[in-house]
Scaffold this motif. Structure first.
Motif, PDB file in Angstrom:
ATOM      1  N   UNK A   1       0.847  -1.216   0.000  1.00  0.00           N
ATOM      2  CA  UNK A   1       0.000   0.000   0.000  1.00  0.00           C
ATOM      3  C   UNK A   1       0.875   1.257   0.000  1.00  0.00           C
ATOM      4  N   UNK A   2       1.988   1.224   0.742  1.00  0.00           N
ATOM      5  CA  UNK A   2       2.892   2.387   0.788  1.00  0.00           C
ATOM      6  C   UNK A   2       3.472   2.649  -0.610  1.00  0.00           C
ATOM      7  N   UNK A   3       3.870   1.561  -1.278  1.00  0.00           N
ATOM      8  CA  UNK A   3       4.421   1.711  -2.643  1.00  0.00           C
ATOM      9  C   UNK A   3       3.382   2.294  -3.596  1.00  0.00           C
ATOM     10  N   UNK A   4       2.172   1.737  -3.534  1.00  0.00           N
ATOM     11  CA  UNK A   4       1.120   2.192  -4.463  1.00  0.00           C
ATOM     12  C   UNK A   4       0.767   3.654  -4.170  1.00  0.00           C
ATOM     13  N   UNK A   5       0.616   4.013  -2.877  1.00  0.00           N
ATOM     14  CA  UNK A   5       0.270   5.393  -2.507  1.00  0.00           C
ATOM     15  C   UNK A   5       1.352   6.369  -2.991  1.00  0.00           C
ATOM     16  N   UNK A   6       2.608   5.967  -2.870  1.00  0.00           N
ATOM     17  CA  UNK A   6       3.709   6.825  -3.337  1.00  0.00           C
ATOM     18  C   UNK A   6       3.616   7.026  -4.850  1.00  0.00           C
ATOM     19  N   UNK A   7       3.376   5.932  -5.562  1.00  0.00           N
ATOM     20  CA  UNK A   7       3.278   6.018  -7.022  1.00  0.00           C
ATOM     21  C   UNK A   7       2.094   6.877  -7.471  1.00  0.00           C
TER      22      UNK A   7
ATOM     23  N   UNK B   1      -4.180 -13.045   0.082  1.00  0.00           N
ATOM     24  CA  UNK B   1      -3.540 -11.763   0.353  1.00  0.00           C
ATOM     25  C   UNK B   1      -2.327 -11.529  -0.563  1.00  0.00           C
ATOM     26  N   UNK B   2      -1.472 -12.546  -0.680  1.00  0.00           N
ATOM     27  CA  UNK B   2      -0.231 -12.375  -1.451  1.00  0.00           C
ATOM     28  C   UNK B   2      -0.524 -12.184  -2.936  1.00  0.00           C
ATOM     29  N   UNK B   3      -1.408 -13.025  -3.487  1.00  0.00           N
ATOM     30  CA  UNK B   3      -1.693 -12.927  -4.920  1.00  0.00           C
ATOM     31  C   UNK B   3      -2.393 -11.594  -5.229  1.00  0.00           C
ATOM     32  N   UNK B   4      -3.340 -11.218  -4.371  1.00  0.00           N
ATOM     33  CA  UNK B   4      -4.059  -9.950  -4.568  1.00  0.00           C
ATOM     34  C   UNK B   4      -3.094  -8.760  -4.492  1.00  0.00           C
ATOM     35  N   UNK B   5      -2.161  -8.817  -3.534  1.00  0.00           N
ATOM     36  CA  UNK B   5      -1.207  -7.713  -3.363  1.00  0.00           C
ATOM     37  C   UNK B   5      -0.317  -7.551  -4.596  1.00  0.00           C
ATOM     38  N   UNK B   6       0.217  -8.675  -5.062  1.00  0.00           N
ATOM     39  CA  UNK B   6       1.125  -8.615  -6.223  1.00  0.00           C
ATOM     40  C   UNK B   6       0.360  -8.144  -7.464  1.00  0.00           C
ATOM     41  N   UNK B   7      -0.830  -8.709  -7.675  1.00  0.00           N
ATOM     42  CA  UNK B   7      -1.634  -8.365  -8.848  1.00  0.00           C
ATOM     43  C   UNK B   7      -2.031  -6.877  -8.820  1.00  0.00           C
ATOM     44  N   UNK B   8      -2.517  -6.416  -7.654  1.00  0.00           N
ATOM     45  CA  UNK B   8      -2.951  -5.004  -7.552  1.00  0.00           C
ATOM     46  C   UNK B   8      -1.762  -4.061  -7.715  1.00  0.00           C
ATOM     47  N   UNK B   9      -0.609  -4.447  -7.162  1.00  0.00           N
ATOM     48  CA  UNK B   9       0.588  -3.596  -7.268  1.00  0.00           C
ATOM     49  C   UNK B   9       1.013  -3.398  -8.718  1.00  0.00           C
TER      50      UNK B   9
ATOM     51  N   UNK C   1      -1.334  -3.815 -11.639  1.00  0.00           N
ATOM     52  CA  UNK C   1      -2.335  -3.198 -12.524  1.00  0.00           C
ATOM     53  C   UNK C   1      -2.776  -1.804 -12.085  1.00  0.00           C
ATOM     54  N   UNK C   2      -2.888  -1.569 -10.755  1.00  0.00           N
ATOM     55  CA  UNK C   2      -3.487  -0.311 -10.294  1.00  0.00           C
ATOM     56  C   UNK C   2      -2.663   0.938 -10.665  1.00  0.00           C
ATOM     57  N   UNK C   3      -1.355   0.998 -10.311  1.00  0.00           N
ATOM     58  CA  UNK C   3      -0.596   2.198 -10.700  1.00  0.00           C
ATOM     59  C   UNK C   3      -0.540   2.390 -12.214  1.00  0.00           C
ATOM     60  N   UNK C   4      -0.420   1.260 -12.944  1.00  0.00           N
ATOM     61  CA  UNK C   4      -0.363   1.342 -14.407  1.00  0.00           C
ATOM     62  C   UNK C   4      -1.663   1.970 -14.932  1.00  0.00           C
ATOM     63  N   UNK C   5      -2.794   1.488 -14.419  1.00  0.00           N
ATOM     64  CA  UNK C   5      -4.109   1.945 -14.876  1.00  0.00           C
ATOM     65  C   UNK C   5      -4.323   3.431 -14.539  1.00  0.00           C
ATOM     66  N   UNK C   6      -4.018   3.808 -13.279  1.00  0.00           N
ATOM     67  CA  UNK C   6      -4.292   5.197 -12.867  1.00  0.00           C
ATOM     68  C   UNK C   6      -3.345   6.169 -13.561  1.00  0.00           C
TER      69      UNK C   6
END
Lengths: 123, 224
Positions: free
Chosen positions: B130-136, B203-211, B213-218
């Motif tokens: 979450x910290x990585x995604x929020x920073x991005x 948790x692990x698969x969701x975290x890796x997958x979201x990390x 697609x989400x920053x790329x998409x936004x």
């Protein structure tokens, strides 16, 4: 005394060493490349890859899995300081609190129930 | 050094007090009892939370790192041959997208500030990611951490009530890992090793997958 004797010390030392070595090495490599925040994730993925490769040749020792289960059961301890802080931080949010909590409660509890229903039906 | 020891001891005592309370009232997770005991002990000894957290942070960040890495062992030990892969992938895909869209949509509907809406994008992933995604995403990191921790606590605290009719430890575990990430996973381990392993997997698969697609998409949307 009997409880101490029943502890599988080699399994505990082996499991802890495995986790510590992979995490510290990953953090060291991630820091070297100026991304220390990716260290834990790198450690998780690298240990996972190594264990999957190991699994192709041998079985993962049940003693390590059992010891790790015991560690994971007590993992809530690691979250205590930061969780206590989140409760305090909430009090500083002022008039944002009601909307914030509505979003948080709905977006956590609704999916939790829905995913469990989906998983029960499809697994 | 001594202050780190005091901080550690306060946390340990709070945890040891929380364990029997959780055994007496299993509906309330050990983490909820534990955080209340931490705050009570800090109040009793007159220690400000800021001082306590400054002392314990380096040590507990390290412990959190070990817990994250330790998730690899149950994931690697899991049997995948009897898992319905299509169903699991479907649930993971739905969970990853809905866990971002639902809190952001609700925050938007309630007219929250743009930064706050962005911080809600990280609700369903574990803290380090979450910290990585929020920073991005240039979202406020402290708010993202608060959202992640509180949603984990809410998910773990209400899981005994919400999941009482599920009667399938695999489904309960997977749901806890997907909706309440690391704290939910710790709660799932309290339920049993089957629930714990499925929670760790989710948790692990969701975290890796979201990390991924989400920053790329936004970032793609922002560039449009």
């Amino acid at each position: 005394m009997n409880r101490l004797k029943r502890i599988d010390w080699p399994a505990w030392i082996g499991t802890l060493l495995l986790i510590i070595v992979f995490r510290e090495t990953a953090v060291w490599i991630a820091t070297y490349f100026n991304h220390p925040e990716l260290g834990n994730l790198m450690g998780l993925l690298s240990l996972l890859v190594v264990l999957f490769l190991w699994r192709r040749l041998h079985k993962i020792p049940a003693r390590i899995v059992d010891t790790n289960n015991k560690i994971m059961k007590e993992s809530a301890f690691a979250f205590l300081p930061i969780s206590a802080g989140s409760l305090l931080m909430l009090t500083y949010m002022g008039n944002k609190i009601p909307a914030f909590l509505v979003v948080l409660f709905l977006s956590t509890l609704l999916p939790l129930w829905l995913y469990a229903k989906m998983a029960k039906r499809w697994l | 050094m001594l202050s780190i020891l005091y901080g550690f001891l306060i946390t340990l005592v709070a945890y040891l007090l929380a364990k029997p309370c959780n055994q007496k009232i299993p509906q309330i997770p050990v983490i909820v009892f534990g955080m209340c005991f931490v705050l009570l002990l800090l109040y009793f000894f007159g220690i400000p939370y800021e001082t306590y957290v400054a002392q314990t942070n380096p040590l507990f960040n390290q412990l959190l790192g070990y817990v994250t890495v330790a998730l690899a062992i149950p994931l690697a030990a899991m049997r995948y041959d009897d898992l319905p892969l299509k169903a699991i992938l479907g649930i993971l895909l739905f969970a990853s997208i809905s866990a971002v869209a639902l809190p952001m949509g609700l925050a938007y509907l309630l007219h929250m500030a743009g930064d706050d809406i962005m911080a809600f994008a990280t609700r369903a992933v574990t803290t380090p990611i979450a910290i990585n995604i929020a920073t991005l995403l240039e979202a406020p990191v402290s708010l993202a951490i608060l959202i992640v921790i509180l949603s984990g606590v809410i998910g773990a605290a209400f899981s005994p009530l919400l999941l009482r009719h599920i009667n399938d430890e695999r489904a309960s575990g997977l749901a806890l890992g997907l909706a309440a990430h690391a704290i939910g996973t710790a709660q799932a381990w309290q339920r049993g090793s089957v629930a714990g392993r499925y929670a760790a997997f989710g948790m692990a698969v969701n975290a890796v997958f979201t990390a991924v697609w989400l920053p790329t998409f936004i970032l793609f949307i922002q560039k449009m």
